[in-house]
Design a protein around this motif. Structure first.
Motif, short mmCIF file in Angstrom:
data_model
loop_
_atom_site.label_atom_id
_atom_site.label_comp_id
_atom_site.label_asym_id
_atom_site.label_seq_id
_atom_site.Cartn_x
_atom_site.Cartn_y
_atom_site.Cartn_z
N GLY A 142 107.56 77.18 53.90
CA GLY A 142 107.13 76.68 52.60
C GLY A 142 105.63 76.47 52.50
O GLY A 142 105.10 76.23 51.41
N ARG B 238 100.41 80.27 46.38
CA ARG B 238 100.35 79.77 47.74
C ARG B 238 101.03 80.72 48.73
O ARG B 238 100.57 80.93 49.84
N VAL C 297 111.94 70.95 49.83
CA VAL C 297 111.44 70.91 51.20
C VAL C 297 110.44 72.03 51.39
O VAL C 297 109.61 72.00 52.27
N SER C 298 110.52 73.06 50.54
CA SER C 298 109.53 74.12 50.59
C SER C 298 108.41 73.71 49.63
O SER C 298 108.46 73.95 48.44
N GLY C 299 107.46 73.02 50.17
CA GLY C 299 106.40 72.47 49.33
C GLY C 299 106.43 70.96 49.49
O GLY C 299 106.72 70.23 48.55
N LEU C 300 106.15 70.50 50.71
CA LEU C 300 106.33 69.09 51.01
C LEU C 300 105.33 68.20 50.28
O LEU C 300 105.51 66.99 50.21
N HIS C 301 104.28 68.83 49.75
CA HIS C 301 103.30 68.05 49.01
C HIS C 301 103.94 67.29 47.84
O HIS C 301 103.44 66.30 47.37
N ARG C 302 105.11 67.83 47.37
CA ARG C 302 105.77 67.13 46.27
C ARG C 302 106.48 65.85 46.72
O ARG C 302 107.01 65.11 45.92
N VAL D 268 109.88 67.87 63.61
CA VAL D 268 110.06 67.78 62.17
C VAL D 268 110.13 66.32 61.75
O VAL D 268 109.88 65.96 60.63
N SER E 182 112.01 76.21 57.90
CA SER E 182 111.97 76.10 56.45
C SER E 182 110.72 75.36 55.99
O SER E 182 110.09 75.75 55.01
N SER F 179 113.08 78.19 51.45
CA SER F 179 111.73 78.75 51.43
C SER F 179 111.80 80.27 51.54
O SER F 179 112.35 80.79 52.49
N VAL G 168 113.51 65.27 57.23
CA VAL G 168 112.09 65.09 56.99
C VAL G 168 111.83 63.66 56.49
O VAL G 168 110.93 62.97 56.99
N ASP H 89 107.95 74.53 41.07
CA ASP H 89 106.81 74.73 41.96
C ASP H 89 105.98 75.90 41.42
O ASP H 89 106.07 77.02 41.88
N ALA I 91 115.27 72.54 61.00
CA ALA I 91 114.56 72.33 59.75
C ALA I 91 113.12 72.85 59.78
O ALA I 91 112.56 73.19 58.74
N ALA J 30 117.49 70.26 54.98
CA ALA J 30 116.37 69.80 55.81
C ALA J 30 115.73 68.52 55.30
O ALA J 30 115.14 67.76 56.07
#
Lengths: 243, 243, 243, 243, 243, 243, 243, 243
Positions: B175, D23, A137-142, B137, B171, B208, A172, D17, B168, A168
């Protein structure tokens, strides 16, 4: 001195529900965690005899060894080291496909055991299972690409999202998709709320509609719910094609 | 019968810390919630006299009326109906700017009172405050644009993210950004964990890095932490410009 | 003295998600509980203008009066006194049916408000809703007949079971049916665990596979999950019929 | 009997990541606690290859042995026995300094492992770290001198205060300094609240403004927050000096 | 229709312990919070008749009015508005001094009601009571002087320290003094642990030896414990002087 | 605008269990706390018609007034102001005696409402009820005599012990008597565990064998359990006498 | 590969408070539970050198062995197997008596370790300690005689009452004696509240005035509080006798 | 160095209550879990000598071995491997029957140990015990027949229902039978509430009257309560038959 062991009579301590699969569409899973090795083996044997299959979860190393010894030459065993689960099957038997399509996501690598437990049950219910692990979730680009794949190409009927820590990810995901989401909180974390309580609470409080949850680490429960939903959709599709 | 009231002597029950702003960089805020109206008014008067300013939070309607009556013609009052906070200022006084830049996000409209409480304190510490409310979110597409604006155009030094329910958003934000994030859980929610516990736990369990949290509804605390961080950065920038 | 109110600018505090229904299949519900009357009215007006419908839950008596006054002659209002929910609709508009079939059971009479909240959302998603109230768990003889009716005659796609107190009914039902069950714990009870915690925990610990849960009193969430499941099944059926 | 292990395909269970440091300014730390030895080794190897460094926390004795065997001759390893953490580095690489200055205090000797975990991360972010251990709260006379040293001589940008038991030290420190304080509660204690809950709650309830907290034993999280704050201040200082 | 009230017979529902003061050295306090007005008045009257004194705590406004009306001309009443406590005394009676010396500190102004409740009981046990309010923990410089006064000049036998929020003050005080300390947590705070739980837990986890605690807001209990300790010391001193 | 109320149809929201008394030996009690006034009245009327009696507990003042108005001239009403319970009876009807003998003790005066709730149900089950209130645990000398009376003279079959606060009395009593004891924790207390949790936990942890408990404030449940036990013993005695 | 251990420098991780006994009257106890063996040994050695005595609690078997090896021929060791505590003393040294008299009761045999921990500290503070173990609460007849002995013959100044399970004994004792009582809850129990929480809560809720509590299993804390109280009384007595 | 062990004198640490069986009708059970092996053996020996029987529960493997060695040739031992309990009996002694009839149900196989613990105590109180294991709640069709057998054929006086997980079975059973039900929650489960808390809470919140509960895993307590109830009924029956 006489030392007499007094135990409850063997066969009578368990009354397996052989009809559950037929009645409910979900095979009974033997949760071995709170049973003795003897009880687990006896129940497994009876399921194997009656239904041609026995599914065991949370198998201890000791029970794992006994399963090997006990069913040598009598059953095909599929062993999942992650969730420590086993499927015993009458040699030659195969699980027929039902057509349901289930997607399973995990937030991290640590959530795998329970995601696999869910996948196991879905497969034993005849579903196609598509998994994407560690989307974070930390890096939603993934997240975008695998999610698009599940929805557009695999056309899954339901998505299980396993997450520990902050829990989370299911919120999302549920905000982005149009299929039902099942939140599967896992006991991954630390400190206050770190045995999955934070993840469970966050999922219960989700702002995203169209999600329901199962208990912490209950991969079997998540799989059962997803399998029922997916198979009903498949049933309708099949009926349509064949009508 | 004689009926004698025995109270602790008036002025002696409070020992306000007039030096805190100088010592710590954070003005003292009078939390009126657990004080009598008389105590709150007396403490406010002394701050106004000594420091030229008094900040009161969690003001009851009764106290609000008394503030009006008590300080008529003696102070400028800024009143925030959301967080029920008041700033009393010696007429003509102004808060000098310190140069710190703070961004404040909320997940929903319901988180506003505490976000405004944080904004109030940051402004009273001389910071520029930039707020974006209700970015949600469930529907992350609403998040990108305002976040980009805060980072690139406003160039904030720190971001406060207020969220209740699943908690959420902080976080997710943490990130994506390279400034420190302060998680501010709010008592918005329902059912188990619904008084902010779920949000707090989720933030404490964040995946995150680069985030710390304050207690539920503690907008003042979030503002103080953000203000100190932002003003230190501003101090360095100012020194640079003037050197 | 000057007394200046400083509020966040009106329209900007909320960013309603008008596209949710189209994206997710679930209409956005305005949870008014933590919003001011002014905020709730403004958001409702915008939904009514953009989508032709606004759904409000947990409406206070004060807000109820303001809704009457504000939307007189501009909207049709359906008011549910149990859950204190309102649906505002552009005059003449109608909710088209989608074909999903949802069953809703309650353990007791006291569980009604949240069952009705769920029913409301399902109907607004175009589902047929069939309710059976007060089937109890102490006296299971009251359960057989209505359950049979739901499954055989109404052929529901999913069942919501609302229960407070011991929360036992959803487990009992889930052990008997072959459709997915959504457990909806309610804040009916007393003493330890009596605000719905006992019911929620019991449902999370269910021995019956094929059940997932939502948070305490989250009728909206249960309805959304059920509606998505039912409408997907309906979609398949419709396709089948029209193909 | 056939016994077939069915595992998720190797490389796909983790999606590290690699861009986080760039980042976010914080290197990713591999929390090995909930991963298998194989997963941890594979992820570490990939970080080492891509980024030239891998940081592992909560390393089990078994994994520790495997790290030795696996990376012999391929990496420099720094091992911290207190927090059981390891930093693998491409031979010859060095962490460049960024100029941030972080102070770390502990209330007792028992808090060391998590203070060292925080120090590790700050150093890996290029900060100067100054530690003072066991300054206690029962006997505050032990506190003045080291605190003065940190502020006046080392001129730290931020202070992490680790404390278990009553968790009182961070509040005391925060009341005395003019830099941001990060409270790091530790699982040192006994009886009710003794796994760090009392310390965490006390810090969340602090009377001293200018403090935020991370979860119990989350030294990594405290270090990341402190490192970001300190490096931003350093960046401004550097710009000033070089402009 | 007949409407018959069936109540437990009046005088028999309470069996006051008139001998407690003689047996235990602590007068019985009538906790009126969970009693009806009628019950409280009846019990107060009996204590006044038998012992010449009645002490009531947590008095509701309604009961306060009834006390006025009921005991007009029959008793001297001391009323404490802070803790809402009343002492009824046979006109002309006086509490003889026992010589015990008790110090009472509070962390904030908001802790006053419970500190006064404790002071009340100590005075009714014949102790000298010395109070210092609002000495804070954020800004310990405010603590030294009053503490020195209590120990050196008033030579108190025991110190009660009332604190809400972080509950840190009792630990700090206990680390500095050589008399027993009684921690009195108060329900002052907010968010998680904010009804006094954080303060209580922090005190239970104290690093400073020589402290014991009572429950949240239990000023009466703190006063009773302090009074017994102080009066035993006084008894020894008196014996010494008169021997 | 049209404003349409949509309610669940009246009579169908409740399915009273008229057969419970016959099947179980315990009359159904209408817990009105979570029901609307209309629901409560409707259910009461149906019980009165079918069974000749209706028992209502936790009656609000508003419902109390409506009961008076509704059943004027149609029923005899017994009203218990302590527990706010009402028994409506067809004029002329009488509860036949069954011979069971129940003793009820309370630790304090404040425990009365729930003790009376239990007594009410026992009497409605035809038992003789013997009550002793306020026997305390601090001052056990008050306990011997009433206990002896209950056992030797009244020869009770079972004892209910209601206690809040420390919940110690049931354990003390259970250690002294040879009849089953039912612990009834009450929500009398303050601070941590003060809504009856401490009392409940202490009873669950009892060192004295021969005791079981019901939930906090569940006087109805305690009465039902005691009534069943006592009436079975009475049945045997009666059979003996008449055989 | 290079494998470098990086540890905090040895002697600096602990700053023992050698002056505590002089300042506070309570010797510092080294809680070894969260320290490494090396840390514990180093701190013990320094106390032995400076003060001639070192007290260690919660000693692991490994540390126990190291203590034997390390201090062979250098110290007299008193070892308490119950609480796993050790007192190291400079050969020939003796603890002088201070005259305080402490009584210690336990509810059961299982509470012994913590009662002995308390007794140890009291003796090291120079008190006479009188213990009575396993007096129970189920069967109060076992209580009278030993209690009478403590009060009348030993004339103790204070009583510690250790109890797990229901935690009822301290309340019972406190209701009967006229000396201060210190409740020491122990982690003896099972099920909900069985790690001492039920006992602690019950003691915090006591109906008996004149009692305060320490945390679960905190025998050291109970001993310190009792020792300070008893020695103050003894000081007064001694002064009286010698004046 | 001298190393001196200082232990509490042997025989005095326990004061067994030999009279409990006579006084209370329930034999004392030695809960060995928190005792040393030496203490357990000593107490067992004394019970064997005085009463001719000793019952030990929660016996560790180490203690089990010692029991064998210690009482060889001196006692008959009945050993229950499930609950790890032992009954030592003077050779030749026999437990006389009292006539009470107890039914014991379990929801699953995993609940056996505690059901057997309860059965053990009932048998030692002279009751007839009838057990039915694994009747489940998911699949209630398995419940009817055994329940009918217990009530109609065995005519039990009381039923113990052991259940973990959702804890729903006792409520279901209590709604169907006319004898008292004792709910015995077990620590079988997973995730939130999975150590028996969910089961306990659900039973405490039961909708079915005529049930009381004991603590989690307290089979001994359930057996004692059931035995007392059953034997009182038996006593009446016997009297009737012989009169």
């Amino acid at each position: 001195m006489s030392w007499n062991e007094r135990t409850a009579a063997g066969g009578e301590v368990a009354r397996p529900d052989f009809e559950r699969h037929r009645r409910k569409g979900v095979p009974e899973v033997i949760l071995t965690e709170h049973k003795t090795v003897e009880q687990s083996l006896a129940i497994a044997r009876r399921f194997l005899e009656v239904n041609g299959r026995a599914i065991l979860s949370r198998v201890s190393p000791e029970l794992q060894e006994c399963l090997r010894a006990e069913f040598e030459g009598q059953a095909d065993v599929e062993w999942l080291p992650g969730p420590r689960a086993a499927v015993l099957r009458r040699p030659g038997d195969e699980q027929p496909l039902c057509g349901g399509r289930v997607g399973i996501l995990t937030a991290g690598t640590s959530d795998l055991p329970w995601a696999e437990e869910a996948a196991l049950l879905c497969r034993e219910m005849g579903c196609d299972v598509h998994t994407v692990y560690d989307v974070g979730v930390s890096g939603l680009h993934r997240l975008w690409e695998p999610l698009h794949h599940l929805l557009e190409e695999e056309q899954v009927d339901v998505i299980i999202v396993a997450a520990g820590m902050d829990g989370a990810l299911p919120s999302v995901v549920s905000g982005l998709v149009d299929v039902p989401v099942i939140g599967l909180p896992t006991s991954v974390g630390y400190g206050l709320g770190g045995r999955g309580e934070a993840a469970l609470l966050s999922m219960l409080q989700t702002c995203s509609p169209g999600m329901a949850v199962v208990n912490i680490d209950n991969g079997i429960g998540a799989g059962a719910m997803a399998g029922i939903i997916a198979n009903r959709a498949a049933e309708a599709r099949t009926a349509r094609l064949t009508s």
